[in-house]
Design an enzyme around this catalytic site. Structure first.
Site, mmCIF file in Angstrom:
data_model
loop_
_atom_site.group_PDB
_atom_site.id
_atom_site.type_symbol
_atom_site.label_atom_id
_atom_site.label_comp_id
_atom_site.label_asym_id
_atom_site.label_seq_id
_atom_site.Cartn_x
_atom_site.Cartn_y
_atom_site.Cartn_z
ATOM 1 N N THR A 126 0.842 -1.196 0.000
ATOM 2 C CA THR A 126 0.000 0.000 0.000
ATOM 3 C C THR A 126 0.875 1.244 0.000
ATOM 4 O OG1 THR A 126 -1.718 -1.182 1.230
ATOM 5 C CG2 THR A 126 -1.864 1.218 1.203
ATOM 6 N N PHE A 142 4.049 -1.746 3.249
ATOM 7 C CA PHE A 142 3.732 -0.328 3.110
ATOM 8 C C PHE A 142 4.864 0.337 2.328
ATOM 9 C CE2 PHE A 142 1.202 -1.830 6.576
ATOM 10 C CZ PHE A 142 -0.039 -1.294 6.269
ATOM 11 N N LYS A 143 4.474 0.913 1.197
ATOM 12 C CA LYS A 143 5.433 1.422 0.219
ATOM 13 C C LYS A 143 5.798 2.861 0.550
ATOM 14 C CE LYS A 143 6.072 1.416 -4.819
ATOM 15 N NZ LYS A 143 5.395 1.132 -6.105
ATOM 16 N N ILE A 144 7.070 3.079 0.859
ATOM 17 C CA ILE A 144 7.550 4.352 1.396
ATOM 18 C C ILE A 144 8.705 4.853 0.534
ATOM 19 C CG2 ILE A 144 8.625 5.445 3.408
ATOM 20 C CD1 ILE A 144 7.313 3.196 5.112
ATOM 21 N N VAL A 199 2.167 4.822 0.623
ATOM 22 C CA VAL A 199 2.016 5.863 1.635
ATOM 23 C C VAL A 199 2.087 7.216 0.940
ATOM 24 C CG1 VAL A 199 3.039 6.894 3.706
ATOM 25 C CG2 VAL A 199 2.974 4.405 3.445
#
Length: 399
Positions: free
Chosen positions: A159, A195-197, A161
């Site tokens: 997902t 979680f894609k940061i 961010v």
């Protein structure tokens, strides 16, 4: 859409946020590319592999190049085409601002109900502050679609961010906690999530803190060894390097010492970065998995065999699938990257430092600075476009 964690797919395709019926065509835009996504629901979701089909050559003992290279790296499709699962079944997915834009562009996509339900959620729609209301809608939409995707793929869903938080460590952490809480409300377990940061220093630090809580992170926009090494030291679950984007930059620009050093050695700078990052991770025992993205052709893929994940465009996968090899020939494919070969890779003393904000900033060259900024600008623009569309269609007429 990529990444992989082998886990049993859900037998149910029902969802609290949407029901899946029929088929829909969805065209997405993601900065420099605009992949097509066609959804048609199969009964199950196998692991990425080449399909034997009815080819008589395969019956005669031949296998495909896709089968051969899959023995070294997990090969995953850059574009998910659900109408073609038998050829290139995806193992995982990413939900992002570009996905939401694609869904909003088509009223009949199977994910549109997930977005409409987010816009009708009373916990968001009753907020008086317009900015908070839009942020709530955006979070809900991401999670509703992400929850649906966990029912469509056996692996993890990453997902995105909000890129506007790229330089705010605590903002990133709060956002991930908020998203994780929403996923928990629809019974998506954390082990199915990444979680894609963005790989700013603040993003890398957020990854370190989140990983210490057991939350899996996916650091993206890595364009330099300094970023890759800092991400590995932070314990990021997945580190993503865009091979082709670095090459594209090198063709049009100059002045980056890391890029120019690779070119003087006669190496492609993108491939060289993946090789160096892989060797660093494995030589020094970091847990991170490395993902090579923006792979443009079969030669790129052959040069990266052994890296954990290779994201390949459909045209490359199709070419691999259509090319057959004999039992003897398939052993001619060489594993270019391995934990064993990593032990022989020599790093300069200054590359083995403990990375911090100052050393990262001083070590990132022009290419990584410009490509990171460009990527962030694109993501921010996409989020704004999604919010503008939310404002236009809220409240949705069909809810």
């Amino acid at each position: 859409m990529s990444l992989s964690l082998q886990s049993p797919p859900s037998p149910s395709l029902s969802s609290s946020s949407s029901s899946f019926q029929g088929r829909s065509r969805l065209r997405l835009t993601n900065g420099s590319t605009a992949p097509s996504v066609l959804f048609k629901l199969p009964r199950f979701f196998p692991v990425v592999r080449a399909s034997a089909g009815s080819s008589s050559s395969l019956d005669a003992g031949l296998s495909t190049e896709l089968d051969a290279v899959s023995a070294f790296s997990e090969i995953v499709p850059d574009t998910v085409i659900f109408d073609d699962f038998e050829k290139f079944p995806p193992t995982a997915a990413t939900v992002s601002s570009s996905i939401l834009l694609g869904i909003l562009s088509l009223p009949d996509t199977i994910f549109r109900n997930a977005v409409d339900m987010a816009l009708a959620d009373p916990s968001c729609s009753t907020l008086d502050n317009p900015e908070l209301r839009l942020s709530c809608f955006y979070n809900k939409a991401l999670v509703n679609v992400g929850g649906d995707l966990t029912k469509l793929v056996p692996g993890r869903v990453s997902t995105e961010v909000d890129a506007r938080l790229a330089y705010d460590t605590h903002g990133i952490i709060r956002k991930v906690h908020d998203l994780l809480k929403l996923y928990n409300e629809i019974n998506v377990p954390p082990e199915r999530l990444l979680f894609k940061i963005p790989s700013t220093w603040q993003g890398i630090e957020a990854s370190r803190l989140l990983e210490s809580e057991g939350i899996q992170t996916h650091l993206t926009f890595v364009y330099s060894f300094a970023q890759a090494a800092a991400a590995a030291q932070a314990g990021a679950s997945v580190i993503q390097i865009f091979v082709g984007r670095i090459r594209d930059w090198a063709r049009k620009h100059s002045g980056d010492p890391e890029v120019e050093a690779a070119m003087r050695r006669g190496e492609d700078p993108g491939l060289a970065l993946v090789t160096k990052a892989y060797n660093y991770i494995h030589k020094y025992g970091y847990k991170s998995k490395l993902m090579a993205a923006a792979v443009r052709n079969k030669q790129d893929l052959f040069s990266l065999l052994g890296v954990d994940y290779i994201i390949a465009p459909l045209k490359v996968l199709q070419s691999l699938k259509e090319s057959t090899t004999t039992p003897d020939e398939k052993y001619s494919f060489i594993r270019r990257l391995s934990p064993q070969s990593a032990t022989n890779y020599n790093f300069a003393t200054e590359e083995l430092k403990k990375w911090d904000q100052l050393t990262l900033a001083s070590s990132m060259g022009t290419a990584s600075v410009e490509l990171l900024a460009s990527g962030l600008d694109g993501y921010v623009e996409q989020v704004k476009r999604v919010e503008e569309l939310f404002q236009k269609i809220w409240p949705p007429p069909n809810v």
